[in-house]
Design a protein around this motif. Structure first.
Motif, PDB file in Angstrom:
ATOM      1  N   ARG A 109       0.790  -1.340   0.075  1.00 38.12           N
ATOM      2  CA  ARG A 109       0.029  -0.016   0.057  1.00 38.12           C
ATOM      3  C   ARG A 109       0.863   1.269  -0.090  1.00 38.12           C
ATOM      4  NH1 ARG A 109      -2.965  -1.391   3.763  1.00 38.12           N
ATOM      5  NH2 ARG A 109      -4.626  -2.232   2.718  1.00 38.12           N
ATOM      6  N   ARG A 110       2.035   1.355   0.638  1.00 43.42           N
ATOM      7  CA  ARG A 110       2.764   2.352   0.962  1.00 43.42           C
ATOM      8  C   ARG A 110       3.878   2.602  -0.393  1.00 43.42           C
ATOM      9  NH1 ARG A 110       5.063   2.626   7.211  1.00 43.42           N
ATOM     10  NH2 ARG A 110       2.816   2.151   8.345  1.00 43.42           N
ATOM     11  N   ILE A 111       4.095   1.524  -0.914  1.00 42.41           N
ATOM     12  CA  ILE A 111       4.569   1.639  -2.349  1.00 42.41           C
ATOM     13  C   ILE A 111       3.900   2.205  -3.126  1.00 42.41           C
ATOM     14  CG2 ILE A 111       5.597   0.305  -4.068  1.00 42.41           C
ATOM     15  CD1 ILE A 111       6.686  -1.898  -2.107  1.00 42.41           C
ATOM     16  N   ARG A 112       2.623   1.848  -3.448  1.00 40.23           N
ATOM     17  CA  ARG A 112       1.914   2.216  -4.497  1.00 40.23           C
ATOM     18  C   ARG A 112       1.248   3.669  -4.210  1.00 40.23           C
ATOM     19  NH1 ARG A 112       2.735   0.169  -7.395  1.00 40.23           N
ATOM     20  NH2 ARG A 112       1.948  -2.050  -7.596  1.00 40.23           N
ATOM     21  N   GLY A 113       1.623   4.244  -3.108  1.00 38.70           N
ATOM     22  CA  GLY A 113       1.319   5.703  -2.959  1.00 38.70           C
ATOM     23  C   GLY A 113       2.511   6.402  -3.618  1.00 38.70           C
ATOM     24  N   GLU A 114       3.576   5.796  -3.825  1.00 34.09           N
ATOM     25  CA  GLU A 114       4.941   6.488  -4.455  1.00 34.09           C
ATOM     26  C   GLU A 114       5.256   6.102  -5.613  1.00 34.09           C
ATOM     27  OE1 GLU A 114       6.323   8.979  -2.544  1.00 34.09           O
ATOM     28  OE2 GLU A 114       5.037   9.022  -0.929  1.00 34.09           O
ATOM     29  N   SER A 115       4.973   4.789  -6.223  1.00 41.60           N
ATOM     30  CA  SER A 115       5.294   4.412  -7.297  1.00 41.60           C
ATOM     31  C   SER A 115       4.578   3.363  -7.763  1.00 41.60           C
ATOM     32  CB  SER A 115       6.936   3.350  -6.905  1.00 41.60           C
ATOM     33  OG  SER A 115       7.123   2.777  -7.883  1.00 41.60           O
ATOM     34  N   SER A 116       4.564   3.207  -9.089  1.00 37.84           N
ATOM     35  CA  SER A 116       3.753   2.279  -9.777  1.00 37.84           C
ATOM     36  C   SER A 116       4.573   1.090 -10.264  1.00 37.84           C
ATOM     37  CB  SER A 116       3.360   3.061 -11.438  1.00 37.84           C
ATOM     38  OG  SER A 116       4.203   3.377 -12.035  1.00 37.84           O
ATOM     39  N   VAL A 117       5.633   0.852  -9.717  1.00 37.97           N
ATOM     40  CA  VAL A 117       6.433  -0.570  -9.980  1.00 37.97           C
ATOM     41  C   VAL A 117       5.691  -1.620  -9.799  1.00 37.97           C
ATOM     42  CG1 VAL A 117       7.176  -0.683  -7.547  1.00 37.97           C
ATOM     43  CG2 VAL A 117       8.628  -1.836  -9.275  1.00 37.97           C
ATOM     44  N   PRO A 118       5.560  -2.775 -10.995  1.00 37.96           N
ATOM     45  CA  PRO A 118       4.936  -3.842 -10.659  1.00 37.96           C
ATOM     46  C   PRO A 118       5.268  -4.649  -8.974  1.00 37.96           C
ATOM     47  CG  PRO A 118       5.547  -3.887 -12.955  1.00 37.96           C
ATOM     48  CD  PRO A 118       6.273  -2.750 -12.056  1.00 37.96           C
ATOM     49  N   VAL A 119       4.220  -5.057  -8.575  1.00 41.35           N
ATOM     50  CA  VAL A 119       4.258  -5.900  -7.412  1.00 41.35           C
ATOM     51  C   VAL A 119       3.694  -7.310  -7.418  1.00 41.35           C
ATOM     52  CG1 VAL A 119       3.941  -5.959  -4.653  1.00 41.35           C
ATOM     53  CG2 VAL A 119       4.313  -3.872  -6.022  1.00 41.35           C
ATOM     54  N   MET A 120       4.415  -8.120  -7.347  1.00 38.82           N
ATOM     55  CA  MET A 120       4.003  -9.456  -6.912  1.00 38.82           C
ATOM     56  C   MET A 120       4.164 -10.109  -5.534  1.00 38.82           C
ATOM     57  SD  MET A 120       3.341 -12.572  -8.483  1.00 38.82           S
ATOM     58  CE  MET A 120       3.658 -12.624 -10.141  1.00 38.82           C
TER      59      MET A 120
END
Length: 228
Positions: free
Chosen positions: A66-77
């Protein structure tokens, strides 16, 4: 260009196994064993994909995502030992692009990784260009003079909006409506703050005059000739 993966996994044996498999496939790999450390590294560098375990000791993988998505659109698996529907839904709602349930076949993991990377490849008509700056919309990357400009998700959306409407002066309330959403009831000064953030980051790459202030009205990006 060599691809980079960040593996955030607290099981040492699994983390090492994934590291060796990615290296064998030609990737550059970094591993973190704690959620907070992984979150910090995820935001300090540019990654092609992040492989993230759900069950981490200090900060859950769902919260990290959730915190990554607030800052970046990098794909997350996401990797999870639980296959219940609520667990999967919570991960996807947090912004994960895909998930795999442990144990899994490494061949399937790489097939899913390749599928995620294909989704992020820029397609024709999905690039905005103005002067020395290019926005790769599918990858959500900003490049100026061919150097990456590290933007938050909101900064990127703001720059996209202004570039899509170049030569049109956009008022602060109009920007709030389109970038923050019609139901946003905050102060229009927020736009000024984010414009300042954008200008500071662009200036670090030598771009100092892309966003123009129109006093008493708002902001505009003027059409520029593409840089050679």
């Amino acid at each position: 260009m060599e691809k980079k993966v960040l593996i955030i996994e607290d099981e040492a044996n699994l983390a090492r196994f994934l590291e060796l498999e990615f290296i064998h496939e030609g990737w550059t790999v970094e591993t973190a064993f704690e959620g907070r450390v992984g979150l910090q590294r995820s935001l300090e560098d540019r990654w092609d994909i992040i492989v993230l375990d759900v069950m981490l000791p200090d900060l859950s993988g769902v919260e990290v995502c959730r915190r990554i998505r607030g800052e970046s659109s990098v794909p997350v698996m996401l990797l999870t030992a639980r296959d219940a529907i609520p667990d999967r839904v919570s991960g996807l709602d947090a912004g994960a692009d895909d998930y795999m349930t442990k144990p899994f076949a490494i061949e399937e993991l790489f097939a899913r990784v390749r599928a995620l990377l294909r989704r992020k490849e820029p397609r024709e008509g999905k690039v905005l260009i103005n002067g020395p700056c290019r926005l790769l919309l599918e990858q959500r990357r900003a490049l100026c003079y061919e150097k990456d400009v590290r933007l938050t998700a909101r900064e990127f959306d703001l720059l996209v909006f202004l570039m899509k409407n170049r030569d049109r002066v956009m008022g602060r309330e109009q920007i709030l409506d389109q970038v923050w959403g019609f139901d946003y009831a905050g102060d229009t000064n927020l736009v000024d703050v984010y414009i300042r953030y954008l200008r500071n980051k662009l200036s670090q790459e030598g771009v100092t005059d892309l966003i123009e202030t129109v006093r008493g009205v708002g902001y505009v990006i003027r059409g520029l000739e593409d840089a050679d």
